[in-house]
Design a protein around this motif. Structure first.
Motif, PDB file in Angstrom:
ATOM      1  N   GLU A 109       0.895  -1.249  -0.008  1.00 22.81           N
ATOM      2  CA  GLU A 109       0.023  -0.056   0.001  1.00 22.81           C
ATOM      3  C   GLU A 109       0.920   1.212  -0.153  1.00 22.81           C
ATOM      4  OE1 GLU A 109      -3.902  -1.578   2.311  1.00 22.81           O
ATOM      5  OE2 GLU A 109      -2.425  -0.869   3.429  1.00 22.81           O
ATOM      6  N   SER A 110       0.064   2.446  -0.327  1.00 25.30           N
ATOM      7  CA  SER A 110       1.245   3.545  -0.885  1.00 25.30           C
ATOM      8  C   SER A 110       2.544   3.544  -1.531  1.00 25.30           C
ATOM      9  CB  SER A 110       1.403   4.260   0.805  1.00 25.30           C
ATOM     10  OG  SER A 110       0.033   4.369   1.554  1.00 25.30           O
ATOM     11  N   TYR A 111       2.301   2.691  -2.590  1.00 23.27           N
ATOM     12  CA  TYR A 111       3.432   2.046  -3.145  1.00 23.27           C
ATOM     13  C   TYR A 111       4.073   3.336  -3.786  1.00 23.27           C
ATOM     14  CZ  TYR A 111       6.402  -0.237  -6.602  1.00 23.27           C
ATOM     15  OH  TYR A 111       7.388  -0.580  -7.049  1.00 23.27           O
ATOM     16  N   GLN A 112       3.694   4.430  -4.060  1.00 24.22           N
ATOM     17  CA  GLN A 112       4.046   5.778  -4.611  1.00 24.22           C
ATOM     18  C   GLN A 112       5.124   6.250  -3.792  1.00 24.22           C
ATOM     19  OE1 GLN A 112       1.357   8.745  -5.758  1.00 24.22           O
ATOM     20  NE2 GLN A 112       2.997  10.087  -6.664  1.00 24.22           N
TER      21      GLN A 112
ATOM     22  N   SER B 200       5.497  -0.179   6.048  1.00 27.71           N
ATOM     23  CA  SER B 200       4.197   0.415   5.611  1.00 27.71           C
ATOM     24  C   SER B 200       3.187  -0.727   5.462  1.00 27.71           C
ATOM     25  CB  SER B 200       4.567   1.172   4.084  1.00 27.71           C
ATOM     26  OG  SER B 200       4.804  -0.032   3.208  1.00 27.71           O
ATOM     27  N   GLY B 201       1.837  -0.033   5.031  1.00 25.36           N
ATOM     28  CA  GLY B 201       0.923  -1.177   5.029  1.00 25.36           C
ATOM     29  C   GLY B 201       0.964  -2.190   3.968  1.00 25.36           C
ATOM     30  N   LEU B 202       0.228  -3.325   3.980  1.00 22.92           N
ATOM     31  CA  LEU B 202       0.198  -4.298   3.151  1.00 22.92           C
ATOM     32  C   LEU B 202      -1.081  -5.048   2.971  1.00 22.92           C
ATOM     33  CD1 LEU B 202       2.505  -5.974   1.459  1.00 22.92           C
ATOM     34  CD2 LEU B 202       2.313  -7.683   3.626  1.00 22.92           C
ATOM     35  N   ALA B 203      -1.611  -5.238   1.823  1.00 18.78           N
ATOM     36  CA  ALA B 203      -2.872  -5.979   1.723  1.00 18.78           C
ATOM     37  C   ALA B 203      -2.606  -7.416   1.058  1.00 18.78           C
ATOM     38  CB  ALA B 203      -3.740  -5.180   0.742  1.00 18.78           C
TER      39      ALA B 203
ATOM     40  N   PHE C  48      -3.215   7.113   2.481  1.00 19.67           N
ATOM     41  CA  PHE C  48      -4.037   6.208   3.275  1.00 19.67           C
ATOM     42  C   PHE C  48      -4.328   4.940   2.580  1.00 19.67           C
ATOM     43  CE2 PHE C  48      -5.211   9.613   6.087  1.00 19.67           C
ATOM     44  CZ  PHE C  48      -5.196  11.004   5.067  1.00 19.67           C
ATOM     45  N   ASP C  49      -4.333   3.852   3.533  1.00 18.94           N
ATOM     46  CA  ASP C  49      -4.731   2.502   2.979  1.00 18.94           C
ATOM     47  C   ASP C  49      -5.915   2.040   3.175  1.00 18.94           C
ATOM     48  OD1 ASP C  49      -3.427   1.107   6.342  1.00 18.94           O
ATOM     49  OD2 ASP C  49      -4.678   2.590   5.681  1.00 18.94           O
ATOM     50  N   SER C  50      -6.928   2.877   3.301  1.00 18.02           N
ATOM     51  CA  SER C  50      -8.241   2.419   3.441  1.00 18.02           C
ATOM     52  C   SER C  50      -9.292   3.805   3.454  1.00 18.02           C
ATOM     53  CB  SER C  50      -8.820   1.696   4.727  1.00 18.02           C
ATOM     54  OG  SER C  50      -8.755   2.663   5.794  1.00 18.02           O
TER      55      SER C  50
END
Length: 776
Positions: free
Chosen positions: A415-418, A492-495, A620-622
């Protein structure tokens, strides 16, 4: 001995051999080119000299003919002059006035023609002579009696005669008395300025060498010029019958190029002679200059070639020596097996061929690495869903994955790969993903499962999991462990999403694209879980792609009316709609909603730029996290608006103005003066409090409300456009259409069709536009 070493040095050094070869070839080419060019120049020079001489002869003939005609005309005008004719006919010894008049007129005529040397007026009755140079004399006192006798005895004509008298040459023209040839008492004699004539027409030229121009009129002119009589006689005898022409003559061992032309009115012939020795001397000079120039240029080029060959080809020889040192034993022998018998190019070429073979062997050995082949086959399997027999056989031998009853496909999307790619360059990002691959394989292998990671690029890590137990809960637990450790590595976040890729029957159950899309549910729902097929099916049942924008208008209106709770409730309805959309549509609508809300309150919002809002939402991841941020911004906007409305009754008056405007939109004469009169304030104060409250002018607000009502009527009624214009208070159709086109980018009929899903639209296509309430 020195010669031996020199020859040996030449044989070994390629650049020296090349330089010597170029020098010899260049000298031969230069010599041949100089001879050829000089011969061509000689032929060209003679042709050009001939053309120039012929043109000059023609010009000279034309100029002489023109001069003679001009002098004849001048002489006739002299004789026709009354004063001169009177003196010639009646005499002037006893008449001073006639004498003065004649001499004055004669002076004027002479001043107009520079080629006239002298003019004689003969009065035969009085035996008087007036000449412009010495004045009035009698026949007895005239200085040159021999010339006087010739003038008196010669027959009058309009042609020039050439003669010698008193050791002096004359060109004279004797003008007859009258055309009728009656008896006359006087005549005019006009002599030519021989020096000026010779300088003008008979001077030596400068084209091609020694060139002379001679005039033939019975005798040669000038009469005593020292020319060889034999050459002149040969010229006279060799002249052709034509008026002009050219010829070549040989006289006394010398060669001449002769051109001539005839002056038709006088019968004179003009000759121009060019000495061939002068032409050849100039050609030789040109050949010498050309040869010297080419040799100089050749030397400069050879020096440049020497410098270039020494700089480029000399290192080539050194490179050949190095190649011999490195692979000399491997080179194919030539000349009794001695590799040094090979020339530099051969040594380098065969050495490169040998090294190329070695490199190919090395590449083949690298290509034989089993892990690279395995990853390539797995990637093809994931993307295509099929394996050829060779790939299946290879993977069967190299991995336990195909030995499992079930194979699952899991996608770990960053997530937020940029932001992640902004922190890491390509090499570092690839290294992080490889670390996650190794960790995932280790964790899953510890649970007795087979795992193979496939690099699909972009923002995800793909894992193929072979499971023989059939316990999906345990598999999800293992994947949760993998996801937790991956988040620690990433920071960072991960889906995470997972689906059955292939069952025991070998049939494909899902595709990589569908599992990747499944990971997007993390953003929409916000739950930290392993998303699987059941989640995707639940989402598909409620999925929608058409958002309802009515809530957005209500949010903006409620914020303006300081109803934050209602605005937040309407926003929650919007967010609920976003949860039924695809990831792409959800992200786009979320960005658009935030932009529209912040743009309506640009005076109070922290963000009003679309790019800035989009970048902020990427963090944001959601949807829930993004919605919380937007709601916080809405609260700040509401607080700012409330703060600005705390000063007295301004907010109430502004709302009262807005209500009055809404109730009187149908009035085409609605203006600021009417509003001010309604609230009992000055026009200036009404404008100020309305601008401060709603961040827009009253006139713009009236126009916006009218256009809003027009859009609503177009969407919900079948009224003709002309009736809608009348109901919404526009003064003219032209203003209405202009304002509507500027606001919506479409005509009313197009807008109605688009709003109804490309329906037929039941309104007429009236043209025109209206005038909204203006700020009068």
């Amino acid at each position: 001995m020195r010669l031996y070493y020199f020859i040996k040095f030449i044989k070994k050094q390629t650049y020296v051999r090349l330089l010597l070869l170029v020098i010899v070839a260049s000298l031969c080419v230069t010599a041949a080119f100089c001879v050829f060019l000089s011969n061509r120049f000689s032929s060209y020079a003679i042709d050009e000299i001939s053309k120039i001489s012929q043109r000059e002869i023609r010009h000279t003939v034309t100029d002489i003919d023109t001069l003679v005609g001009r002098l004849k005309n001048t002489a006739i005008n002299m004789y026709a002059d009354p004063d001169i004719h009177k003196w010639l006919s009646n005499g002037g010894a006893d008449d001073p006035v006639a004498y003065v008049s004649a001499t004055n007129k004669l002076t004027k005529f002479i001043s107009t023609e520079a080629f006239i040397d002298n003019v004689y007026l003969f009065n035969m009755r009085e035996r008087l002579i007036y000449e412009t140079r010495y004045g009035l004399r009698s026949f007895e006192t005239f200085a040159d009696q021999e010339a006087l006798a010739y003038f008196a005895e010669s027959r009058p004509s309009l042609d020039f005669d050439c003669f010698e008298a008193g050791g002096r040459a004359y060109f004279a023209m004797k003008i007859p008395s009258t055309p009728a040839r009656v008896a006359y008492n006087g005549y005019i004699v006009l002599t030519l300025n021989l020096q000026l004539f010779q300088e003008r027409f008979l001077a030596d030229g400068d084209a091609g060498g020694s060139v002379r121009a001679l005039l033939l009129a019975g005798d040669w002119f000038p009469f005593d010029d020292g020319e060889d009589d034999g050459l002149l006689q040969l010229l006279a005898e060799s002249r052709g019958a034509g008026a002009d022409g050219s010829m070549e003559l040989r006289f006394a061992g010398q060669k001449w190029l002769v051109h001539y032309g005839t002056v038709g009115s006088q019968g004179w012939t003009v000759f121009r002679l060019t000495h061939f020795n002068d032409i050849n001397r100039q050609i030789s000079q040109f050949r010498n200059i050309l040869l010297i120039s080419f040799l100089g240029l050749l030397c400069a080029l050879l020096l440049l070639l020497y410098w270039y060959s020494r700089r480029t080809l000399r290192p080539l020889g050194r490179l050949a020596d190095k190649v011999e040192t490195l692979v000399g034993r491997e080179l194919p022998p030539q000349a009794q097996g001695d590799p040094r018998a090979l020339r530099e190019y051969d040594v380098i070429e065969r050495g490169i061929e040998f090294l190329d073979g070695r490199v190919r062997v090395l590449i083949d050995s690298m290509g034989a690495r089993k892990d690279m082949i395995k990853e390539d086959y797995l990637k093809q399997w994931v993307l295509c869903g099929r394996m050829n027999p060779a790939a299946a056989e290879y993977l069967q031998a190299e991995t336990d994955l195909l030995r499992k009853d079930r194979i699952y496909l899991a996608v770990l999307r960053i997530e937020s790969y940029q932001q992640f790619s902004g922190k890491h360059d390509f090499v570092a990002a690839r290294q992080v993903k490889r670390s996650i691959d190794a960790m995932a394989q280790e964790v899953l292998s510890e649970t007795g499962r087979a795992a193979e990671c496939v690099d699909m690029g972009a923002d995800s890590v793909t894992v193929l999991i072979g499971d023989g137990s059939g316990d999906e809960a345990a598999l999800k637990s293992a994947l949760s462990t993998v996801a937790a450790r991956a988040r620690e590595i990433l920071g960072s976040g991960l889906a995470v999403s997972m689906s059955l890729f292939r069952d025991r029957g070998g049939e494909r159950k899902c595709s990589y694209a569908s599992v990747y899309e499944m990971s997007m549910l993390k953003f929409i729902w916000g739950a930290e879980k392993i998303y699987c097929d059941s989640d995707f099916e639940e989402y598909a049942r409620t999925a929608s792609s058409v958002p309802n924008d009515d809530c957005l208008d209500e949010i903006v209106q409620e914020l303006r009316l300081d109803n934050l709770d209602k605005a937040l409730a309407s926003f929650d309805l919007l967010i609920a709609q976003l949860r039924t959309m695809s990831y792409t549509n959800c992200k786009l609508c979320l960005t658009l909603y935030a932009y529209m809300i912040f743009k309506a309150f640009s005076r109070y919002a922290s963000f009003s730029d679309f790019t800035g809002i989009q970048s902020r939402l990427e963090s944001f991841d959601s949807v829930s996290a993004a919605a919380a941020w937007i709601k916080a911004e809405m609260g700040a906007i509401s607080e700012s608006i409330a703060r600005s409305r705390r000063n007295g009754r301004q907010a109430e008056k502004a709302l009262e103005i807005a209500e009055y405007v809404a109730n009187n939109l149908h009035n085409p004469m609605l203006c600021v003066d009417d509003v001010a009169e309604h609230v009992s304030f000055s026009v200036r104060y009404v404008r100020e409090i309305f601008k401060r409250t709603f961040d827009t002018s009253i006139s713009d607000y009236i126009l916006a409300k009218r256009l809003e009502k027009v859009c609503d009527l177009l969407k919900t009624t079948e009224l003709p456009v002309s009736d809608i214009v009348e109901q919404t208070g526009f003064l003219s159709k032209s203003h209405f259409f202009t304002a509507f086109k500027r606001a919506t980018g479409a005509t009313p009929v197009q807008y109605r069709k688009n709003a109804r899903g490309n329906g037929s639209g039941g309104a007429d296509a009236d043209g025109g536009g209206g005038g909204g309430g203006g700020d009068h």
